[in-house]
Design an enzyme around this catalytic site. Sequence first.
Site, PDB file in Angstrom:
ATOM      1  N   ASN A 156      30.498  28.210  -0.657  1.00 35.85           N
ATOM      2  CA  ASN A 156      30.711  29.108   0.485  1.00 35.85           C
ATOM      3  C   ASN A 156      31.135  30.506   0.065  1.00 35.85           C
ATOM      4  O   ASN A 156      30.850  31.484   0.753  1.00 35.85           O
ATOM      5  CB  ASN A 156      31.720  28.511   1.468  1.00 35.85           C
ATOM      6  CG  ASN A 156      32.974  28.001   0.792  1.00 35.85           C
ATOM      7  OD1 ASN A 156      32.923  27.217  -0.148  1.00 35.85           O
ATOM      8  ND2 ASN A 156      34.110  28.455   1.260  1.00 35.85           N
ATOM      9  N   GLN A 184      26.697  24.940   3.719  1.00 38.97           N
ATOM     10  CA  GLN A 184      26.176  26.303   3.518  1.00 38.97           C
ATOM     11  C   GLN A 184      24.680  26.310   3.200  1.00 38.97           C
ATOM     12  O   GLN A 184      24.035  27.341   3.297  1.00 38.97           O
ATOM     13  CB  GLN A 184      26.951  27.010   2.398  1.00 38.97           C
ATOM     14  CG  GLN A 184      28.430  27.238   2.696  1.00 38.97           C
ATOM     15  CD  GLN A 184      28.674  28.278   3.795  1.00 38.97           C
ATOM     16  OE1 GLN A 184      27.776  29.018   4.206  1.00 38.97           O
ATOM     17  NE2 GLN A 184      29.905  28.337   4.293  1.00 38.97           N
ATOM     18  N   ALA A 206      28.174  22.627  12.508  1.00 45.33           N
ATOM     19  CA  ALA A 206      27.346  23.328  13.495  1.00 45.33           C
ATOM     20  C   ALA A 206      27.557  24.847  13.474  1.00 45.33           C
ATOM     21  O   ALA A 206      26.603  25.617  13.607  1.00 45.33           O
ATOM     22  CB  ALA A 206      27.650  22.778  14.898  1.00 45.33           C
ATOM     23  N   HIS A 207      28.816  25.259  13.275  1.00 46.83           N
ATOM     24  CA  HIS A 207      29.080  26.698  13.462  1.00 46.83           C
ATOM     25  C   HIS A 207      28.548  27.578  12.331  1.00 46.83           C
ATOM     26  O   HIS A 207      28.540  28.804  12.447  1.00 46.83           O
ATOM     27  CB  HIS A 207      30.569  26.960  13.740  1.00 46.83           C
ATOM     28  CG  HIS A 207      31.506  26.802  12.588  1.00 46.83           C
ATOM     29  ND1 HIS A 207      31.955  27.863  11.858  1.00 46.83           N
ATOM     30  CD2 HIS A 207      32.110  25.709  12.062  1.00 46.83           C
ATOM     31  CE1 HIS A 207      32.814  27.429  10.937  1.00 46.83           C
ATOM     32  NE2 HIS A 207      32.911  26.129  11.038  1.00 46.83           N
ATOM     33  N   CYS A 331      40.190  31.795   4.985  1.00 46.24           N
ATOM     34  CA  CYS A 331      41.252  30.812   4.770  1.00 46.24           C
ATOM     35  C   CYS A 331      41.868  30.445   6.104  1.00 46.24           C
ATOM     36  O   CYS A 331      41.703  31.135   7.091  1.00 46.24           O
ATOM     37  CB  CYS A 331      42.322  31.391   3.852  1.00 46.24           C
ATOM     38  SG  CYS A 331      41.642  31.911   2.285  1.00 46.24           S
TER      39      CYS A 331
HETATM   40  N1  PLP Z   1      32.222  22.912   3.580  1.00 49.86           N
HETATM   41  C1  PLP Z   1      31.875  24.190   3.357  1.00 49.86           C
HETATM   42  C2  PLP Z   1      31.054  24.535   2.145  1.00 49.86           C
HETATM   43  C3  PLP Z   1      32.289  25.185   4.250  1.00 49.86           C
HETATM   44  O1  PLP Z   1      31.951  26.457   4.014  1.00 49.86           O
HETATM   45  C4  PLP Z   1      33.072  24.823   5.371  1.00 49.86           C
HETATM   46  C5  PLP Z   1      33.577  25.857   6.305  1.00 49.86           C
HETATM   47  O2  PLP Z   1      34.097  26.862   5.888  1.00 49.86           O
HETATM   48  C6  PLP Z   1      33.397  23.473   5.569  1.00 49.86           C
HETATM   49  C7  PLP Z   1      32.951  22.556   4.653  1.00 49.86           C
HETATM   50  C8  PLP Z   1      34.237  23.014   6.733  1.00 49.86           C
HETATM   51  O3  PLP Z   1      33.507  23.037   7.935  1.00 49.86           O
HETATM   52  P1  PLP Z   1      34.200  22.851   9.347  1.00 49.86           P
HETATM   53  O4  PLP Z   1      34.725  24.185   9.730  1.00 49.86           O
HETATM   54  O5  PLP Z   1      33.108  22.393  10.269  1.00 49.86           O
HETATM   55  O6  PLP Z   1      35.241  21.799   9.211  1.00 49.86           O
END
Ligand code: PLP
Length: 389
Positions: A156, A184, A206-207, A331
């Site tokens: 990410n 991602q 989803a977001h 964060c």
């Molecule tokens: N995994 C990765 C690589 C992410 O970038 C994120 C969100 O920042 C997550 C997991 C967590 O996702 P969620 O916000 O749906 O819990």
Amino acid sequence: MTKEHIYLDYNATAPLLPEAHAAMVGALSVDANPSSVHAPGRAARRIVEDARRDVADLAGGKAEHVVFTSGATEAATTLLTPHWTMGRAPVRMSRLYVAATDHPCLLSGGRFEKAEMTVLPVDGNGVIDLEALEKVLAAHDRTQGLPLVAVHAANNESGVLQPVEHIAGMVRAAGGVLVVDAVQMAGRLPLALDSGKIGDFVILSAHKIGAPKGVGAFVGRSDLMMPAPLVVGGGQEKGHRAGTENVAGVAGFGAAARIALAGLDDMKDVTALRDRFEATVKDHAPDAVLVGGAAARLPNTLFFAAPGMKAETLQMAFDLEGIALSAGSACSSGKVGPSHVLAAMGLDADAGAIRVSIGRATTENELNAFAETWERIVARRAERRRSAA
Ligand code: PLP
């Protein structure tokens, strides 16, 4: 984010797509519970099941293997457990192997004790050390249970891609289970879960693809071996995740998944635009260092460190000029801390790095605004240095 802001922080969350918005509004007008057997209930069920098919298509899997959750973090916490079943027979995962640059939802280990976890190192480009993985899998004591490996497909912060196909082969050979955080990667590069090339389960949020926050899923290649549910109760999602489904959220997820899949071809344009952001950064700061620059990366992500400039300060400077980007990951509760991703790569985590992450809606004008702002910020810094000398 305000409407005036130029938004270059898609890896934190992607703006809600109008199609997802419309699907959610439509779903909100269906009052019934999707578990009710009457006609309105069946209408709500149809919304959930249509979305399930769309999400499965995005993952390259089957609708019947999609389990909706409240997000990727819940999906990870469900999958990261020592307790699994195959049919009715209990199966134990005796050790969890994660990567040092994984998202905290994997690095925290889910329902494993810390003593039951091994964190794998990455190289200077953020790529998982495959020799280290090979070694720990060879040393895994199978008399205690199976190895569970959980890694991200794309980082990410840096956008660096992991050799997931290779890892899938290694885990299969070791008789283990591979969980891949594809949060991602989804909608940016093709996912082909059923090919077996990206492991046994993928995690989606989803977001990150233009749907609402607070919805996610995990998708398995099969439902033969499943984790003990994290949320128990009314038996929804075939008992894998209890609680009435978030029908509107799931509808938005389905709509965004459809658009993401159809838009995969546009990613070459996104890559070209991202490369011009990169060239712009270098134009005005030739000493800027591209993090993970020698590795394969996501098409939309640029992560760079500018020597002598603290990323946190830079991020604030951009923010003041109306440009939303990030210094690493978003964060929790707005706290800014050293990036564990940079630290694991052996880079200066305190100085940090700036992440520009774009999407299909990012425009040429936004690139130009970024370029002008960057030029001003670099010029101000040079001016300050001159007057301090
Ligand atoms: N995994 C990765 C690589 C992410 O970038 C994120 C969100 O920042 C997550 C997991 C967590 O996702 P969620 O916000 O749906 O819990």
